[in-house]
Design an enzyme around this catalytic site. Structure first.
Site, mmCIF file in Angstrom:
data_model
loop_
_atom_site.group_PDB
_atom_site.id
_atom_site.type_symbol
_atom_site.label_atom_id
_atom_site.label_comp_id
_atom_site.label_asym_id
_atom_site.label_seq_id
_atom_site.Cartn_x
_atom_site.Cartn_y
_atom_site.Cartn_z
ATOM 1 N N LYS A 118 0.901 -1.157 -0.060
ATOM 2 C CA LYS A 118 0.038 0.049 0.171
ATOM 3 C C LYS A 118 0.771 1.378 0.040
ATOM 4 O O LYS A 118 0.411 2.445 -0.242
ATOM 5 C CB LYS A 118 -0.900 0.088 1.151
ATOM 6 N N ASN A 136 -4.735 2.216 -1.941
ATOM 7 C CA ASN A 136 -5.291 0.490 -2.172
ATOM 8 C C ASN A 136 -5.989 0.411 -3.374
ATOM 9 O O ASN A 136 -6.427 -0.686 -3.693
ATOM 10 C CB ASN A 136 -6.420 0.325 -1.039
ATOM 11 N N GLY A 164 -3.354 1.093 9.207
ATOM 12 C CA GLY A 164 -3.690 1.367 7.968
ATOM 13 C C GLY A 164 -5.394 1.674 7.680
ATOM 14 O O GLY A 164 -5.401 2.743 7.143
#
Ligand code: NDP
Length: 282
Positions: free
Chosen positions: A71, A92, A133
């Protein structure tokens, strides 16, 4: 649909990519929309990321999703980032633009669109557990949706402070890090409470260290966990009279957003949720 009819390809790259619910959900949605598209799950090691993105370009892929551990690492291979992805420092979802790819982050957008089915976030006070995240993505999007404040409750001081600094200094909302030692007592005036940790993933008995007596029935309580989607945390919140939002809503909505970005077609969220429920055997 035969392979000869495939018009476009998108993919999900991560390592390892074992059994991907997104592939199942996306391929169902493509079929329901009458699109001859494919969503491939591709296991790519960090060493091969640059070559893999170059391969996507060379083979004309329309875009893709990136999961752990790519990512952040994928960013240098993209031509530009969306505002949210730039603030989060993580991507993403990518889509083709001219001769390159644009980086977006749909995790937080998916969460906010699931939240908006229940309440408008503007002006609300948020308590968020976790600073990884998913938490970063959600908190930044909540900030861009003009919530009043986000209290970040996290064990690790570095990640907790980093996220609250990002929110107050770059996104422009009130935020503080609250250390998570022992059982957390929710502030009485919290409007929205979110579990953005991995506690509860693949373990329906896992318990978040939060005092269930501190829930108020005015609170909206959300969980990012989608497998199983009904967590102990949501059960305790529901027992206290709170409205709840499960992690499947976020997963479906980030898929809806990615689908629209790639195809310019609105998918059927009902088909996508059904596909996920079938895949997860719920
Ligand atoms: P990260 O590894 O980046 O972050 C995990 C977070 O959970 C950290 O803040 C960590 O705290 C915290 N945590 C983990 N275990 C504990 C524990 N025992 N006690 C307290 N805190 C804990 O993961 P992600 O943010 O990428 O993902 C989090 C979850 O969200 C995953 O389960 C993932 O599957 C899910 N997810 C769901 C999505 C959806 O669409 N529904 C989308 C994206 C993710 P610390 O910093 O202190 O270590």
């Amino acid at each position: 649909m035969s392979n000869e009819s495939i018009q476009e390809i998108v993919c999900c790259m991560g390592q390892p990519v074992a059994g991907n619910p997104s592939q199942f959900m996306m391929e169902r949605a493509f079929a329901a929309a009458g699109l001859d598209w494919r969503y491939l799950t591709l296991e790519v090691s960090p060493d091969n990321l640059a070559a893999a993105v170059a391969g996507m370009k060379a083979m004309g892929f329309r875009g893709g999703n990136f999961t752990i551990p790519h990512k952040v690492a994928v960013i240098p291979h993209l031509k530009r980032l969306s505002e949210a992805a730039e603030l989060m420092g993580a991507v993403n979802c990518i889509y083709r633009e001219g001769d390159g790819f644009v980086g977006e982050n749909t995790d937080g957008k998916g969460f906010v669109s699931a939240l908006k089915e229940v309440v408008e976030p503007e002006g609300k006070k948020v308590v968020m557990f976790g600073a990884g995240g998913a938490a970063r993505a959600i908190a930044v999007e909540l900030g861009l949706s003009k919530v009043a404040s986000v209290d970040v409750v996290n064990r690790d001081a570095g990640r907790g402070r980093d996220l609250s600094n990002l929110l107050s200094q770059r996104v422009g909302i009130e935020s503080k890090w609250i250390p998570w030692n022992g059982t957390h007592q929710l502030a009485e005036d919290a409007d929205i409470v979110i579990n953005a940790t991995s506690i509860g993933m693949c373990d329906s008995t896992a318990k978040l260290p939060v005092d269930p007596d501190s829930f108020r029935d005015s609170m909206i309580v959300a969980d990012v966990i989608f497998n199983p989607p009904w967590t102990q945390f949501l059960q305790e919140a529901q027992d206290a009279g709170c409205r709840t939002i499960d992690g499947l809503g976020m997963l479906v909505n980030q898929g809806v957003i990615g689908f629209k970005i790639w195809t310019d077609v609105d998918p059927d969220p009902g088909v996508m949720r059904e596909a996920l429920e079938e895949y997860l055997q719920i």
